[in-house]
Design a protein around this motif. Sequence first.
Motif, mmCIF file in Angstrom:
data_model
loop_
_atom_site.group_PDB
_atom_site.id
_atom_site.type_symbol
_atom_site.label_atom_id
_atom_site.label_comp_id
_atom_site.label_asym_id
_atom_site.label_seq_id
_atom_site.Cartn_x
_atom_site.Cartn_y
_atom_site.Cartn_z
ATOM 1 N N ASN A 28 1.670 54.784 115.292
ATOM 2 C CA ASN A 28 1.780 55.413 116.605
ATOM 3 C C ASN A 28 0.756 54.821 117.559
ATOM 4 O OD1 ASN A 28 3.663 57.906 116.042
ATOM 5 N ND2 ASN A 28 2.161 57.899 114.384
ATOM 6 N N ALA A 29 1.044 54.916 118.838
ATOM 7 C CA ALA A 29 0.125 54.457 119.871
ATOM 8 C C ALA A 29 0.414 55.209 121.161
ATOM 9 C CB ALA A 29 0.276 52.956 120.095
ATOM 10 N N ASP A 30 -0.536 55.137 122.089
ATOM 11 C CA ASP A 30 -0.274 55.661 123.432
ATOM 12 C C ASP A 30 0.552 54.669 124.235
ATOM 13 O OD1 ASP A 30 -1.821 57.983 122.986
ATOM 14 O OD2 ASP A 30 -3.654 56.918 123.541
ATOM 15 N N VAL A 31 0.237 53.373 124.055
ATOM 16 C CA VAL A 31 0.912 52.302 124.786
ATOM 17 C C VAL A 31 1.106 51.111 123.857
ATOM 18 C CG1 VAL A 31 0.850 50.758 126.779
ATOM 19 C CG2 VAL A 31 -0.261 52.989 126.924
ATOM 20 N N ILE A 32 2.287 50.510 123.910
ATOM 21 C CA ILE A 32 2.537 49.252 123.194
ATOM 22 C C ILE A 32 2.802 48.160 124.225
ATOM 23 C CG2 ILE A 32 3.974 48.025 121.517
ATOM 24 C CD1 ILE A 32 4.775 50.784 120.409
ATOM 25 N N LYS A 50 -9.825 52.580 129.511
ATOM 26 C CA LYS A 50 -9.536 53.947 129.917
ATOM 27 C C LYS A 50 -9.440 54.898 128.727
ATOM 28 C CE LYS A 50 -6.987 52.714 134.161
ATOM 29 N NZ LYS A 50 -7.627 53.618 135.139
ATOM 30 N N GLY A 51 -9.642 54.357 127.514
ATOM 31 C CA GLY A 51 -9.652 55.202 126.330
ATOM 32 C C GLY A 51 -8.311 55.401 125.668
ATOM 33 N N LEU A 52 -7.285 54.657 126.066
ATOM 34 C CA LEU A 52 -5.970 54.818 125.453
ATOM 35 C C LEU A 52 -5.890 54.063 124.134
ATOM 36 C CD1 LEU A 52 -5.411 55.587 128.503
ATOM 37 C CD2 LEU A 52 -3.063 54.890 128.063
ATOM 38 N N ASN A 53 -5.051 54.565 123.243
ATOM 39 C CA ASN A 53 -4.773 53.901 121.971
ATOM 40 C C ASN A 53 -3.707 52.833 122.239
ATOM 41 O OD1 ASN A 53 -4.289 53.143 119.336
ATOM 42 N ND2 ASN A 53 -3.172 55.005 118.800
ATOM 43 N N LEU A 215 8.431 49.767 112.644
ATOM 44 C CA LEU A 215 8.489 50.493 113.913
ATOM 45 C C LEU A 215 7.123 51.071 114.269
ATOM 46 C CD1 LEU A 215 10.205 51.806 116.230
ATOM 47 C CD2 LEU A 215 10.541 53.756 114.682
ATOM 48 N N ILE A 216 6.747 50.903 115.537
ATOM 49 C CA ILE A 216 5.565 51.573 116.088
ATOM 50 C C ILE A 216 6.062 52.490 117.199
ATOM 51 C CG2 ILE A 216 3.261 51.295 117.069
ATOM 52 C CD1 ILE A 216 3.369 48.357 116.209
ATOM 53 N N LYS A 217 5.675 53.758 117.135
ATOM 54 C CA LYS A 217 6.123 54.725 118.130
ATOM 55 C C LYS A 217 5.112 54.860 119.260
ATOM 56 C CE LYS A 217 8.880 57.505 114.913
ATOM 57 N NZ LYS A 217 9.112 58.868 114.360
ATOM 58 N N ALA A 218 5.633 54.980 120.478
ATOM 59 C CA ALA A 218 4.788 55.176 121.656
ATOM 60 C C ALA A 218 5.651 55.617 122.826
ATOM 61 C CB ALA A 218 4.036 53.903 122.018
ATOM 62 N N PRO A 219 5.102 56.434 123.731
ATOM 63 C CA PRO A 219 5.881 56.881 124.899
ATOM 64 C C PRO A 219 5.890 55.885 126.042
ATOM 65 C CG PRO A 219 3.743 57.955 124.876
ATOM 66 C CD PRO A 219 3.798 57.133 123.627
ATOM 67 N N ALA A 422 0.520 52.842 134.056
ATOM 68 C CA ALA A 422 0.655 53.524 132.760
ATOM 69 C C ALA A 422 -0.052 54.865 132.736
ATOM 70 C CB ALA A 422 0.120 52.624 131.649
ATOM 71 N N THR A 423 -1.147 54.993 133.469
ATOM 72 C CA THR A 423 -1.945 56.221 133.392
ATOM 73 C C THR A 423 -1.727 57.164 134.569
ATOM 74 O OG1 THR A 423 -3.808 55.049 134.434
ATOM 75 C CG2 THR A 423 -3.755 55.140 132.010
ATOM 76 N N GLU A 424 -1.361 56.607 135.729
ATOM 77 C CA GLU A 424 -1.235 57.434 136.927
ATOM 78 C C GLU A 424 0.176 57.438 137.510
ATOM 79 O OE1 GLU A 424 -4.266 56.271 139.753
ATOM 80 O OE2 GLU A 424 -5.538 55.549 138.110
#
Length: 451
Positions: A28-32, A50-53, A215-219, A422-424
């Motif tokens: 899993n990740a926050d961003v790929i 920014k501290g994202l995975n 597979l790596i999951k991320a939104p 991605a963040t805003e």
Amino acid sequence: MQALSLYPHSPDDVLSRIKQKHEVMPKNADVIIIGGGIVGTTSAYYLSKKGLNVVLVEKDKVASQQSGRNWGFVRTQYRDLAELPLASLALSLWPNLEKELAVDIGWKKNGCIFVAENEAEHEKFKAWQLDAKDIASDARMLSSTETAKYIPNLKTKVAGALYTETDGQAEPCLATIAFAKAASENGAHILEDCGAVEIETTARSVSGVLTEHGLIKAPIVICAAGATSYRFLSKLKLKLPQQIVRNTVSLTEPLNLLSEACFCGMGIGIRQRPDGSCILSSESDVDIDFTLDTMRAARFFLPSLLNHWSTFSFNLGAPFIDDLHRKVFAAKEDRLLEPRRPKIKPNTRKVNETLGLLKRHFQMPQEAAIVKSWAGYIDVLPDAIPVIDSPPSVPGLIVATGFSGHGFGLGPGVGTVVAQLATEGKSDISLNDFRLDRFVLGTFKPPHAPL
């Protein structure tokens, strides 16, 4: 004559694995991020800050494609007006990057100069300078006499030049790898030799990336895959009229000072490096290698091809045969990943022609020689400006691709903007001109300069 130093030479001799040991692939990740070029690595760096995975997947090595094979110009000068705010942002970041990243990236604020062979070209540069003066305020016109003072070893008399003192240069491989290593130190996972196969969606929204290893999951997924971006987008029913051209580049032996500033004009582009060696290429002449994909979206490029026919060389040969073989005999997954590192042959005729032009126009030793040459595939779009967009039809997807041969200098600015998207969900710079749907809507404009 000064000896060729051990300063790294592009492209392949400075490539190395970001981490000596393979990482365990996260689930899993926050961003790929798909793509280990300058856009992918700068995005990974600013997102990790920014501290994202963050997970970045690259089918070969970081900087192994065009981000490690380009000229190394960092310029605001003579860009499409739409790119200027992004270029200005990037240029504000470059001077501090060696300190920030704690590594030599070859940064030098040495300016950029485009010489005009005739009055018509001088007037064209002057028109751009007037249009861009509110953003590119450092750009100024030089007379023929002033140009001769800036380039004293130029033998050929020219009409003048466009000059921007605050532009500069950096080493493509060193800079791209430095961003990847800095992102890794911030906690980002940089997965080399890990090709993306498909962007996964659930209920039409992004849900991850299927790679050759799982597979790596991320939104959120950032497609910064350069010349292969259209393949990922087509599966999401998004149209990107992207084509590929081949550009040949050479490295000369160390020479006397030719141009302190990055130079373009009279058919050649020159970036002189700290040891005196020069990155040398044709100013705008590129090769089009016919493959089965060449006709895809050809209608978007026909006006530019017809208007600038002399700047393209058309070739039918090994690339076509290799592409046909892959499509007929290779497994589906292999077709998406191969060639993992294409063997891109430089055009030897152009190598000789550019060296000849160099000797014709500059005072230099007649025995000056080429040390080595290479080529890279440039992904181009019909209007020669990139796509930087988060298409509403696929929530969670960000596209940053199609930089058409002048994306390296934009890299830090693009990474900053992508991290904001991605963040805003928005950026400080307007991205309206970089929308993906401009091609479907027919709102794109002709290229500012030849592709």
